[in-house]
Design an enzyme around this catalytic site. Structure first.
Site, PDB file in Angstrom:
ATOM      1  N   GLY A 130      -7.952  -8.299  -0.558  1.00  0.00           N
ATOM      2  CA  GLY A 130      -6.725  -8.611   0.173  1.00  0.00           C
ATOM      3  C   GLY A 130      -6.237 -10.037  -0.002  1.00  0.00           C
ATOM      4  O   GLY A 130      -5.060 -10.273  -0.273  1.00  0.00           O
ATOM      5  N   ARG A 173       0.820  -1.211   0.000  1.00  0.00           N
ATOM      6  CA  ARG A 173       0.000   0.000   0.000  1.00  0.00           C
ATOM      7  C   ARG A 173       0.857   1.265   0.000  1.00  0.00           C
ATOM      8  O   ARG A 173       0.472   2.270  -0.595  1.00  0.00           O
ATOM      9  CB  ARG A 173      -0.946  -0.006   1.194  1.00  0.00           C
ATOM     10  N   LYS A 206     -17.402 -16.867   2.916  1.00  0.00           N
ATOM     11  CA  LYS A 206     -18.863 -16.797   3.060  1.00  0.00           C
ATOM     12  C   LYS A 206     -19.601 -16.341   1.806  1.00  0.00           C
ATOM     13  O   LYS A 206     -19.110 -15.491   1.076  1.00  0.00           O
ATOM     14  CB  LYS A 206     -19.203 -15.804   4.167  1.00  0.00           C
ATOM     15  N   GLY A 259     -13.380  -4.120  -0.347  1.00  0.00           N
ATOM     16  CA  GLY A 259     -14.773  -3.667  -0.364  1.00  0.00           C
ATOM     17  C   GLY A 259     -15.034  -2.636  -1.455  1.00  0.00           C
ATOM     18  O   GLY A 259     -16.070  -2.682  -2.129  1.00  0.00           O
TER      19      GLY A 259
HETATM   20  P1  AMP Z   1     -13.349 -13.658   2.870  1.00  0.00           P
HETATM   21  O1  AMP Z   1     -12.855 -12.775   3.975  1.00  0.00           O
HETATM   22  O2  AMP Z   1     -14.780 -14.022   2.957  1.00  0.00           O
HETATM   23  O3  AMP Z   1     -12.948 -13.137   1.492  1.00  0.00           O
HETATM   24  O4  AMP Z   1     -12.598 -15.023   3.059  1.00  0.00           O
HETATM   25  C1  AMP Z   1     -11.211 -15.191   3.019  1.00  0.00           C
HETATM   26  C2  AMP Z   1     -10.870 -16.350   3.900  1.00  0.00           C
HETATM   27  O5  AMP Z   1     -11.589 -17.496   3.461  1.00  0.00           O
HETATM   28  C3  AMP Z   1      -9.411 -16.752   3.901  1.00  0.00           C
HETATM   29  O6  AMP Z   1      -8.842 -16.380   5.120  1.00  0.00           O
HETATM   30  C4  AMP Z   1      -9.450 -18.272   3.743  1.00  0.00           C
HETATM   31  O7  AMP Z   1      -8.639 -18.945   4.679  1.00  0.00           O
HETATM   32  C5  AMP Z   1     -10.913 -18.591   3.992  1.00  0.00           C
HETATM   33  N1  AMP Z   1     -11.323 -19.851   3.352  1.00  0.00           N
HETATM   34  C6  AMP Z   1     -11.232 -20.194   2.073  1.00  0.00           C
HETATM   35  N2  AMP Z   1     -11.666 -21.455   1.882  1.00  0.00           N
HETATM   36  C7  AMP Z   1     -12.022 -21.921   3.084  1.00  0.00           C
HETATM   37  C8  AMP Z   1     -12.515 -23.170   3.553  1.00  0.00           C
HETATM   38  N3  AMP Z   1     -12.720 -24.174   2.715  1.00  0.00           N
HETATM   39  N4  AMP Z   1     -12.769 -23.312   4.858  1.00  0.00           N
HETATM   40  C9  AMP Z   1     -12.557 -22.285   5.717  1.00  0.00           C
HETATM   41  N5  AMP Z   1     -12.097 -21.085   5.342  1.00  0.00           N
HETATM   42  C10 AMP Z   1     -11.820 -20.905   4.041  1.00  0.00           C
END
Ligand code: AMP
Length: 415
Positions: free
Chosen positions: A373, A34, A217, A396
């Site tokens: 990120g 950054r 999620k 975001g």
């Molecule tokens: P987000 O903040 O929703 O973009 O999610 C990013 C995070 O999703 C990362 O820290 C990953 O470790 C997590 N992630 C990706 N795949 C999985 C999974 N199968 N189970 C748990 N966490 C996950």
């Protein structure tokens, strides 16, 4: 007004940057992307005879002074990156004198803006359900204006180069712009580039267009998933979302991450994709682990037959092939969110397969945008960041821009 046609000579420029860099427990910067991202704008202003007042937030101090989030920790790194001394204003709202004393070529870094609740403009210590909330919010909005006016008073010209916070209507990202006339406010180079990259994705779509959305999620990505459904030819949904889709379709997902209240939403996404003729690509196999750890025992299994006590942490080999098939022929590619728990070295295969397929497509003429990120951390980890078309600094902000929302930070300048 653009940064290239403005005469900075003898002018004081207040520049909003995103220096929200990750620090280790000793306050050392672990990733300076950054800071490097803002350098072209900052150096240009200094080269053209201006002086700099740099302002940023760091972390979430929630309107209170907290040394853990002090920008004093990064002052030396900023000085090194700029190749000159940097003065520090320990109170961003009491820097008028330090700013007035700046000579051309000099730099003043303000302390974390978010030490003041006025920066974000949300009332503190009062619940939204409280009947007095609306009054408190009105009062806060008024003091936010005063705060923004004070910051504006330090300088002749305002430059916003903080794409990461452009989706927020904060004092330093939007409100401040009201105190400069149209000839004395502009976007910095990084912001211009980011806005252009989003424009490439939204207005100049070369087909096929493949979007890859991953992460933990569905709920945080639903807005963009729905929006992309009208634009893409192929939509890959991967990462932790996989298991919400698998469970929604009656699968056994063991201990995998799942949003039980989003099962209907998952079925709805599948239905909508069919209706709109979008090729929705979901994981079919995974690398399941017997615990959430890099050293866990692993096995490959179908995403809908994960035994109890096991959890899917990465995409399996058949899934990786499906992903590559949807990515390699694409001419426009957007990637946001990892396909597995890439932070663990043993669960990077899915994200790596995606990154490698994107590089191959890019070599064949695709425009590829990687943002958010975690996906940026992935391409950095794999050493592939310079082999995609554009790596966005925005998480975001990028998603909201691609959803078609107007970013307050851009609107405040461009109208
Ligand atoms: P987000 O903040 O929703 O973009 O999610 C990013 C995070 O999703 C990362 O820290 C990953 O470790 C997590 N992630 C990706 N795949 C999985 C999974 N199968 N189970 C748990 N966490 C996950």
């Amino acid at each position: 007004m653009t940064i290239d046609n403005y005469d900075f000579s003898g002018k004081k420029a207040i520049v909003r940057v995103d220096f929200n860099v990750p620090l280790d427990e000793n306050g050392n910067i672990t990733d300076d992307t950054r800071i490097r991202g803002a350098l072209p704008t900052l150096k240009h202003i200094l080269d053209k005879g201006g002086s700099l007042i740099i302002m940023s937030h760091m972390g979430k101090p929630k309107g209170k002074v907290n040394p853990k989030f002090s920008l004093a920790q990064i002052k030396d790194a900023v000085a090194k990156a700029l190749g000159c001394d940097v003065k520090f204003a320990p109170d961003c709202a009491d820097a008028a004198e330090a700013a007035a004393n700046l000579k051309p070529g000099e730099v003043l870094l303000l302390e974390n803006l978010r030490f003041y609740p006025e920066e974000e403009g949300k009332p503190v210590g009062i619940d939204k359900a409280d009947p007095a909330y609306d009054e408190a919010k009105k009062a806060m909005k008024a003091s936010q204006k005063e705060f923004a006016k004070k910051l504006a008073g330090y300088a002749d010209v305002y430059v916003n180069d903080a794409f990461g916070t452009a989706h927020r209507k904060h004092a330093s990202t939007a409100v401040i712009a009201d105190y400069f006339d149209a000839d004395n406010k502009m976007l910095g180079y990084l912001m211009e580039k980011e806005v252009q990259a989003v424009d490439n994705i939204l207005s100049d779509i070369k087909r096929p267009f493949t979007a890859i959305m991953g992460g933990s999620k569905v709920s945080t990505k639903i807005g963009i998933i729905e929006n992309l459904m009208d634009k893409v030819d192929n939509l890959i949904l991967c990462g932790g979302m996989t298991y919400t889709f698998a469970k929604a379709q009656g699968g056994k997902i063991g201990n995998s991450i799942v949003e039980d209240d989003k099962l209907d939403l998952a079925l709805d996404i599948i239905k909508k994709a069919k209706e709109k003729g979008v090729n929705l690509v979901l994981g079919i196999d995974c690398i399941a682990a017997d615990s959430y750890s890099n050293d866990a025992k692993t096995m490959v299994c179908p995403v809908n037959e994960i035994p109890d006590g096991w959890e899917g942490l990465d995409a399996g080999p058949k899934t990786r092939e499906l992903f590559a098939e949807a990515i390699k022929p694409a001419k426009t590619i957007l990637w946001n969110g990892p396909a597995g728990v890439f932070e663990f070295d043993n669960f990077t295969a899915g994200s790596r397969a995606i990154a490698e397929a994107i590089v191959e497509a890019t070599n064949n003429g695709a425009f590829s945008l990687v943002g958010g990120g975690d996906s940026v951390a992935c391409v950095n980890k794999f050493g592939l960041a310079d082999q995609v078309s554009y790596v966005s600094t925005g998480g975001g902000a990028l998603l909201e821009a691609i959803e078609g929302k107007v970013l307050p930070g851009v609107a405040a300048i461009k109208g």
